[in-house]
Design a protein around this motif. Structure first.
Motif, mmCIF file in Angstrom:
data_model
loop_
_atom_site.group_PDB
_atom_site.id
_atom_site.type_symbol
_atom_site.label_atom_id
_atom_site.label_comp_id
_atom_site.label_asym_id
_atom_site.label_seq_id
_atom_site.Cartn_x
_atom_site.Cartn_y
_atom_site.Cartn_z
ATOM 1 N N GLY A 91 0.843 -1.206 0.000
ATOM 2 C CA GLY A 91 0.000 0.000 0.000
ATOM 3 C C GLY A 91 0.874 1.251 0.000
ATOM 4 O O GLY A 91 2.006 1.221 0.500
ATOM 5 N N TYR A 92 0.353 2.325 -0.594
ATOM 6 C CA TYR A 92 1.160 3.560 -0.669
ATOM 7 C C TYR A 92 0.257 4.770 -0.769
ATOM 8 O O TYR A 92 -0.914 4.681 -1.153
ATOM 9 C CB TYR A 92 2.120 3.537 -1.859
ATOM 10 N N GLU A 93 0.833 5.897 -0.408
ATOM 11 C CA GLU A 93 0.096 7.168 -0.453
ATOM 12 C C GLU A 93 1.117 8.293 -0.617
ATOM 13 O O GLU A 93 2.101 8.356 0.121
ATOM 14 C CB GLU A 93 -0.670 7.339 0.870
ATOM 15 N N ILE A 94 0.877 9.141 -1.593
ATOM 16 C CA ILE A 94 1.784 10.269 -1.845
ATOM 17 C C ILE A 94 1.007 11.561 -1.581
ATOM 18 O O ILE A 94 -0.139 11.698 -2.028
ATOM 19 C CB ILE A 94 2.265 10.251 -3.329
ATOM 20 N N GLY A 95 1.612 12.502 -0.874
ATOM 21 C CA GLY A 95 0.966 13.792 -0.608
ATOM 22 C C GLY A 95 0.625 14.478 -1.928
ATOM 23 O O GLY A 95 1.404 14.403 -2.895
ATOM 24 N N PHE A 98 2.969 16.252 -4.387
ATOM 25 C CA PHE A 98 4.119 15.473 -4.873
ATOM 26 C C PHE A 98 3.721 14.432 -5.925
ATOM 27 O O PHE A 98 4.556 13.654 -6.377
ATOM 28 C CB PHE A 98 4.796 14.761 -3.690
ATOM 29 N N ARG A 99 2.438 14.399 -6.273
ATOM 30 C CA ARG A 99 1.981 13.337 -7.186
ATOM 31 C C ARG A 99 2.404 13.584 -8.637
ATOM 32 O O ARG A 99 2.738 14.670 -9.019
ATOM 33 C CB ARG A 99 0.447 13.214 -7.100
ATOM 34 N N ARG A 100 2.324 12.516 -9.424
ATOM 35 C CA ARG A 100 2.639 12.497 -10.859
ATOM 36 C C ARG A 100 4.086 12.860 -11.161
ATOM 37 O O ARG A 100 4.381 13.475 -12.170
ATOM 38 C CB ARG A 100 1.706 13.423 -11.657
ATOM 39 N N ARG A 101 4.976 12.478 -10.258
ATOM 40 C CA ARG A 101 6.402 12.691 -10.519
ATOM 41 C C ARG A 101 7.147 11.360 -10.540
ATOM 42 O O ARG A 101 8.374 11.341 -10.455
ATOM 43 C CB ARG A 101 7.024 13.533 -9.406
ATOM 44 N N GLY A 102 6.392 10.259 -10.509
ATOM 45 C CA GLY A 102 7.034 8.948 -10.521
ATOM 46 C C GLY A 102 7.490 8.471 -9.151
ATOM 47 O O GLY A 102 8.200 7.459 -9.052
ATOM 48 N N ILE A 103 7.079 9.184 -8.097
ATOM 49 C CA ILE A 103 7.584 8.826 -6.759
ATOM 50 C C ILE A 103 6.992 7.499 -6.277
ATOM 51 O O ILE A 103 7.715 6.626 -5.785
ATOM 52 C CB ILE A 103 7.295 9.964 -5.753
ATOM 53 N N ALA A 104 5.669 7.322 -6.417
ATOM 54 C CA ALA A 104 5.046 6.074 -5.957
ATOM 55 C C ALA A 104 5.628 4.890 -6.715
ATOM 56 O O ALA A 104 5.928 3.837 -6.127
ATOM 57 C CB ALA A 104 3.538 6.128 -6.135
ATOM 58 N N ASN A 105 5.803 5.067 -8.008
ATOM 59 C CA ASN A 105 6.362 3.994 -8.820
ATOM 60 C C ASN A 105 7.761 3.613 -8.341
ATOM 61 O O ASN A 105 8.062 2.433 -8.130
ATOM 62 C CB ASN A 105 6.374 4.444 -10.279
ATOM 63 N N GLU A 106 8.595 4.610 -8.139
ATOM 64 C CA GLU A 106 9.975 4.343 -7.703
ATOM 65 C C GLU A 106 9.980 3.655 -6.332
ATOM 66 O O GLU A 106 10.712 2.683 -6.104
ATOM 67 C CB GLU A 106 10.759 5.658 -7.641
ATOM 68 N N LEU A 126 -2.088 -6.027 -4.691
ATOM 69 C CA LEU A 126 -2.652 -4.696 -4.428
ATOM 70 C C LEU A 126 -4.156 -4.875 -4.305
ATOM 71 O O LEU A 126 -4.739 -5.693 -5.019
ATOM 72 C CB LEU A 126 -2.367 -3.751 -5.602
ATOM 73 N N SER A 127 -4.813 -4.133 -3.426
ATOM 74 C CA SER A 127 -6.279 -4.121 -3.444
ATOM 75 C C SER A 127 -6.723 -2.675 -3.603
ATOM 76 O O SER A 127 -6.267 -1.783 -2.887
ATOM 77 C CB SER A 127 -6.878 -4.770 -2.193
ATOM 78 N N ILE A 128 -7.572 -2.476 -4.607
ATOM 79 C CA ILE A 128 -7.857 -1.108 -5.067
ATOM 80 C C ILE A 128 -9.347 -0.902 -5.257
ATOM 81 O O ILE A 128 -10.026 -1.719 -5.896
ATOM 82 C CB ILE A 128 -7.126 -0.846 -6.415
ATOM 83 N N GLY A 131 -13.027 2.765 -8.114
ATOM 84 C CA GLY A 131 -13.107 4.168 -8.536
ATOM 85 C C GLY A 131 -11.783 4.905 -8.416
ATOM 86 O O GLY A 131 -11.696 6.089 -8.774
ATOM 87 N N ASN A 132 -10.767 4.232 -7.937
ATOM 88 C CA ASN A 132 -9.469 4.897 -7.722
ATOM 89 C C ASN A 132 -8.631 4.846 -9.006
ATOM 90 O O ASN A 132 -7.769 3.987 -9.192
ATOM 91 C CB ASN A 132 -8.732 4.226 -6.553
ATOM 92 N N ILE A 133 -8.906 5.778 -9.899
ATOM 93 C CA ILE A 133 -8.303 5.775 -11.246
ATOM 94 C C ILE A 133 -6.765 5.849 -11.179
ATOM 95 O O ILE A 133 -6.076 5.081 -11.856
ATOM 96 C CB ILE A 133 -8.859 6.934 -12.104
ATOM 97 N N PRO A 134 -6.177 6.759 -10.363
ATOM 98 C CA PRO A 134 -4.714 6.818 -10.313
ATOM 99 C C PRO A 134 -4.095 5.489 -9.886
ATOM 100 O O PRO A 134 -3.120 5.013 -10.477
ATOM 101 C CB PRO A 134 -4.426 7.919 -9.278
ATOM 102 N N SER A 135 -4.697 4.869 -8.865
ATOM 103 C CA SER A 135 -4.122 3.627 -8.357
ATOM 104 C C SER A 135 -4.311 2.467 -9.341
ATOM 105 O O SER A 135 -3.429 1.613 -9.499
ATOM 106 C CB SER A 135 -4.750 3.301 -6.999
ATOM 107 N N LEU A 136 -5.459 2.446 -10.023
ATOM 108 C CA LEU A 136 -5.672 1.413 -11.052
ATOM 109 C C LEU A 136 -4.644 1.589 -12.167
ATOM 110 O O LEU A 136 -4.054 0.621 -12.656
ATOM 111 C CB LEU A 136 -7.085 1.514 -11.643
ATOM 112 N N GLY A 137 -4.402 2.849 -12.548
ATOM 113 C CA GLY A 137 -3.413 3.118 -13.599
ATOM 114 C C GLY A 137 -2.036 2.678 -13.165
ATOM 115 O O GLY A 137 -1.279 2.078 -13.942
ATOM 116 N N MET A 138 -1.728 2.928 -11.913
ATOM 117 C CA MET A 138 -0.404 2.548 -11.425
ATOM 118 C C MET A 138 -0.244 1.023 -11.401
ATOM 119 O O MET A 138 0.795 0.489 -11.799
ATOM 120 C CB MET A 138 -0.199 3.125 -10.025
ATOM 121 N N ALA A 139 -1.293 0.323 -10.935
ATOM 122 C CA ALA A 139 -1.232 -1.150 -10.894
ATOM 123 C C ALA A 139 -0.976 -1.699 -12.298
ATOM 124 O O ALA A 139 -0.112 -2.564 -12.501
ATOM 125 C CB ALA A 139 -2.534 -1.712 -10.334
#
Ligand SMILES: CC(C)(COP(=O)(O)OP(=O)(O)OC[C@H]1O[C@@H](n2cnc3c(N)ncnc32)[C@H](O)[C@@H]1OP(=O)(O)O)[C@@H](O)C(=O)NCCC(=O)NCCS
Length: 175
Positions: A91-95, A98-106, A126-128, A131-139
């Motif tokens: 699980g992860y969460e970015i403030g 700070f989003r969309r800079r590749g931080i969660a991915n890294e 991962l459990s998502i 409706g969580n579009i950013p997290s689905l995209g990341m998965a």
């Protein structure tokens, strides 16, 4: 993150949290308090599980905390028994700033690499919320595939995604 730091973050005592942590913590960094509380409870019950639980994500250059990442437990928890018995859930969460800079991915690749190399972990989950579009995209961008769903007591319907590794993926090597 050790119990003392989690307690300070839960209390929103930013000065104390920074003193314990040794890095900057933006006053407006909002983290899910329920997750912090749950992990603190787990840590108090089983201190040895700490390496699997929450870590701060810190920007190296500015020594500023921008999020959190961690596994929900050690590998093979009861709640994954019917979907991925040998799995461990990440699980992860970015403030927001700070989003969309590749931080969660890294951070996700780095933590999975730690589990892969240090503990021979091969199955990540991962459990998502659907409706969580950013997290689905990341998965999907990390090559996870949907393997089922469940109803979380607090969050409602969640989709399970899995990535099962043989060797370390070549597309993750340069990350
Ligand atoms: C999901 C979250 C962690 C992503 O963090 P991030 O640091 O912005 O993600 P990254 O910049 O590393 O992006 C990685 C990939 O995720 C996907 N992604 C991230 N944000 C996205 C968005 N708003 N819309 C669509 N896809 C998105 C993309 O595929 C992206 O890769 P790309 O930039 O090469 O296209 C962040 O939005 C967040 O903290 N959300 C709230 C908490 C949360 O939902 N946690 C996950 C619970 S399952």
């Amino acid at each position: 993150m050790a119990p003392r730091l989690l307690e300070a973050l839960i209390a929103r005592n930013q000065l104390l949290a920074e003193k314990i942590a040794g890095f900057k913590i933006p006053i407006d960094l909002v983290l899910n308090t329920r997750t912090l509380r749950n992990r603190l409870r787990q840590l108090n019950a089983s201190p040895e599980v700490q390496p699997w639980l929450l870590r701060a994500i810190v920007i190296q250059q500015s020594q500023t905390m921008c999020g959190r990442i961690g596994f929900h437990s050690e590998p093979g928890p009861e709640d994954l028994r019917n979907v991925a018995a040998d799995g461990v859930e990440l699980g992860y969460e970015i403030g927001e700033p700070f989003r969309r800079r590749g931080i969660a991915n890294e951070a996700a690749l780095a933590l999975m690499k730690w589990a892969y190399e240090e503990h021979g972990q091969r199955c990540f989950v991962l459990s998502i919320n659907p409706g969580n579009i950013p997290s689905l995209g990341m998965a999907r961008s990390m090559g996870f595939r949907e393997i089922g769903s469940h109803i979380d007591e607090e969050d409602g319907l969640e989709l399970y995604f899995e990535r099962r590794l043989g060797s370390w993926p070549s597309e993750w090597t340069s990350e």
